[in-house]
Design an enzyme around this catalytic site. Structure first.
Site, PDB file in Angstrom:
ATOM      1  N   SER A   1     -12.109   5.000  27.583  1.00  0.00           N
ATOM      2  CA  SER A   1     -12.319   3.653  26.858  1.00  0.00           C
ATOM      3  C   SER A   1     -12.634   2.885  28.004  1.00  0.00           C
ATOM      4  O   SER A   1     -12.057   2.702  29.020  1.00  0.00           O
ATOM      5  CB  SER A   1     -10.741   3.591  26.214  1.00  0.00           C
ATOM      6  OG  SER A   1     -11.065   1.875  26.065  1.00  0.00           O
TER       7      SER A   1
ATOM      8  N   ASP B   1      -5.579  -0.160   6.087  1.00  0.00           N
ATOM      9  CA  ASP B   1      -6.326  -0.332   7.289  1.00  0.00           C
ATOM     10  C   ASP B   1      -7.279   0.651   7.351  1.00  0.00           C
ATOM     11  O   ASP B   1      -8.584   0.272   7.421  1.00  0.00           O
ATOM     12  CB  ASP B   1      -5.247  -0.406   8.445  1.00  0.00           C
ATOM     13  CG  ASP B   1      -4.512  -1.352   8.077  1.00  0.00           C
ATOM     14  OD1 ASP B   1      -4.327  -2.210   7.350  1.00  0.00           O
ATOM     15  OD2 ASP B   1      -3.096  -1.287   8.906  1.00  0.00           O
TER      16      ASP B   1
ATOM     17  N   ALA C   1      -2.450  -7.353  17.473  1.00  0.00           N
ATOM     18  CA  ALA C   1      -2.302  -8.669  16.681  1.00  0.00           C
ATOM     19  C   ALA C   1      -2.510  -8.439  15.389  1.00  0.00           C
ATOM     20  O   ALA C   1      -2.726  -9.498  14.678  1.00  0.00           O
ATOM     21  CB  ALA C   1      -4.021  -9.349  17.290  1.00  0.00           C
ATOM     22  N   GLY C   2      -2.133  -7.379  14.654  1.00  0.00           N
ATOM     23  CA  GLY C   2      -2.117  -7.175  13.241  1.00  0.00           C
ATOM     24  C   GLY C   2      -3.366  -7.097  12.515  1.00  0.00           C
ATOM     25  O   GLY C   2      -3.680  -7.286  11.500  1.00  0.00           O
TER      26      GLY C   2
ATOM     27  N   SER D   1      -6.090  -0.055  15.755  1.00  0.00           N
ATOM     28  CA  SER D   1      -5.944   1.321  15.472  1.00  0.00           C
ATOM     29  C   SER D   1      -6.658   2.060  14.561  1.00  0.00           C
ATOM     30  O   SER D   1      -7.344   3.118  14.621  1.00  0.00           O
ATOM     31  CB  SER D   1      -4.239   1.870  15.230  1.00  0.00           C
ATOM     32  OG  SER D   1      -3.377   1.046  15.693  1.00  0.00           O
TER      33      SER D   1
ATOM     34  N   ASP E   1       0.824  -1.201   0.077  1.00  0.00           N
ATOM     35  CA  ASP E   1      -0.093  -0.101  -0.171  1.00  0.00           C
ATOM     36  C   ASP E   1       0.717   1.148  -0.179  1.00  0.00           C
ATOM     37  O   ASP E   1       0.518   2.414  -0.443  1.00  0.00           O
ATOM     38  CB  ASP E   1      -0.961   0.018   1.039  1.00  0.00           C
ATOM     39  CG  ASP E   1      -0.582  -0.156   2.485  1.00  0.00           C
ATOM     40  OD1 ASP E   1       0.685  -0.104   2.692  1.00  0.00           O
ATOM     41  OD2 ASP E   1      -1.385   0.181   3.558  1.00  0.00           O
TER      42      ASP E   1
HETATM   43  C1  GLA Z   1       0.136  -2.225   8.236  1.00  0.00           C
HETATM   44  C2  GLA Z   1      -0.149  -0.889   7.894  1.00  0.00           C
HETATM   45  C3  GLA Z   1      -0.696  -1.157   6.628  1.00  0.00           C
HETATM   46  C4  GLA Z   1       0.141  -1.889   5.317  1.00  0.00           C
HETATM   47  C5  GLA Z   1       0.396  -3.290   6.301  1.00  0.00           C
HETATM   48  C6  GLA Z   1       1.188  -4.248   5.479  1.00  0.00           C
HETATM   49  O1  GLA Z   1      -0.872  -2.965   8.614  1.00  0.00           O
HETATM   50  O2  GLA Z   1      -0.890  -0.145   8.608  1.00  0.00           O
HETATM   51  O3  GLA Z   1      -0.708   0.276   6.031  1.00  0.00           O
HETATM   52  O4  GLA Z   1       1.263  -1.342   5.153  1.00  0.00           O
HETATM   53  O5  GLA Z   1       0.873  -3.030   7.469  1.00  0.00           O
HETATM   54  O6  GLA Z   1       0.576  -4.675   4.229  1.00  0.00           O
END
Ligand code: GLA
Length: 384
Positions: free
Chosen positions: A67, A172, A123-124, A128, A36
């Site tokens: 929160s 995201d 946790a990815g 956020s 991205d």
């Molecule tokens: C994080 C970042 C995104 C993207 C991913 C990897 O989630 O917030 O913008 O770069 O990593 O694809």
């Protein structure tokens, strides 16, 4: 936590009714990782896990934030004093959105906010972005700003890049703002043009599992920024605006031109092949050949592990153990360095695969992972 509960929490806290309740989801990315910020392609979908915000307008330049997930009382901030880089706490995300809206000239004069989230943090899965987008959507409605979803995503990204100081791309926030239930979002991050791709695995006898390794990651840390800088160096050396402009068919000659810049070559190879993988997955899904995306996901993992070097032993083990136990494919999802992996599986194989991954983690002495099924869910919305 449901919208009604968050509304009641607001009333208890502030002693008045909120003007409304909004929610925004976390996401998983099916394919298109670290593309991205190279103007490339991504394909996330929204999770059923959401951040919910009850919000009321204020006219006195004050922002109050609370929160229910994080200990501590109400945080009160004066809008005039908001300054990028000054807040290291969770409040930087919502405050950053208010800052970004005001910086862009939108007349936001304050708010009372009460939040609750079911998106796992660190946790990815874009907790956020969910937090940013729910605030942006609420204020867009309350102040009748008339901004479109993609514009809200851009402002949220600016909040994260400048106010929070994490150099992330646009995936995201756009996923949280724009995804639709039952679909994955095929997004061109250069111009934010989008296509909703039907993605109903259950109807085809499959499931997509999210395996949270419980290894925490953080993007303001240096590694993400280093990859990004390396990609920008690659684009500069190749004389293009962004790596997205290197056609897949010209990858070999581009790599030749990079000579002995070994690290940059690896980064470029990942980004160019990953953009191509997104296009392959879209083509397979549109042709109704869903099972065939499995090997493409696994290929993407290998590229992130070996070329982009953002995986970790726990993520590699999920992919290895799941595939050995009969998964159709698997890969890390999100920024990496911990966080979650996704596993595509026949419905009938889900239990066997889940158990195999748990056993592999126990044998390796890793903390037990947390596995759940991801169903493509709705994007941000007014909830009450
Ligand atoms: C994080 C970042 C995104 C993207 C991913 C990897 O989630 O917030 O913008 O770069 O990593 O694809």
């Amino acid at each position: 936590m449901g919208a009604q509960q968050v509304r009641e929490g607001f009333t208890e806290l502030y002693g008045t009714e909120p003007d409304g309740v909004w929610s925004a989801p976390g996401r998983v990315n099916l394919i298109g990782e670290h593309t991205d910020y190279n103007d490339g392609f991504v394909m996330p979908f929204a999770l059923p896990h959401v951040t919910t915000a009850a919000v009321a307008r204020r006219t006195d330049g004050v922002l109050r934030l609370h929160s229910s997930d994080i200990g501590g009382g109400v945080v009160e901030l004066a809008l005039d004093t908001l300054e990028p880089g000054t807040d290291q706490e969770w409040t930087a995300y919502p405050a950053g959105v208010v800052w970004a809206l005001r910086e862009a000239g939108h007349p936001v004069t304050g708010a009372d906010v009460h939040l609750a989230s079911t998106v796992p943090t660190g946790a990815g899965l874009s907790s956020s972005a969910a937090l940013e987008v729910v605030i942006a959507l609420a204020l867009n409605d309350l102040y009748e700003l008339g901004l479109q979803r993609w514009q809200l995503a851009r402002l949220c990204q600016r909040a994260e890049n400048v106010y929070v100081g994490a150099p992330t791309g646009i995936m995201d926030q756009t996923a949280s703002a724009c995804c639709e239930a039952g679909h994955a979002l095929f997004l061109d991050t250069r111009d934010l043009s989008q296509r909703q791709i039907p993605f109903d695995l259950a109807a085809e006898g499959m499931r997509l599992l999210v395996v949270d390794t419980q290894v925490k990651h953080a993007h303001s840390g240096g590694e993400y920024g280093k990859r990004r800088a390396g990609c920008e160096k690659g684009a500069a050396l190749l004389g293009v605006d962004a790596l997205r402009d290197v056609p897949y068919g010209e990858l070999d000659s581009a790599l030749d031109r990079l000579g002995d810049e070994e690290e940059v070559r690896r980064l470029v190879r990942h980004v160019v092949t990953e953009d191509h993988r997104v296009e392959r997955v879209v083509a397979l899904l549109e042709a109704g050949d869903t099972r065939a995306i499995g090997p493409v996901l696994t290929e993407g993992h290998a590229s992130l592990r070996d070329d982009f070097q953002v995986s970790c032993p726990e993520l590699d083990l999920v992919v290895e153990a799941a595939n050995a136990a009969g998964a159709l494919g698997a890969r890390m999802t999100g920024g990496g360095f911990g966080g979650s992996a996704i596993v595509l599986a026949e419905t009938a194989d889900v239990d066997t695969i889940t158990k195999a991954v748990e056993e592999a983690f126990a044998a390796a002495g890793f903390k037990a992972p947390r596995t759940f099924e991801a169903v493509p869910s709705a994007g941000a919305r007014k909830a009450d």
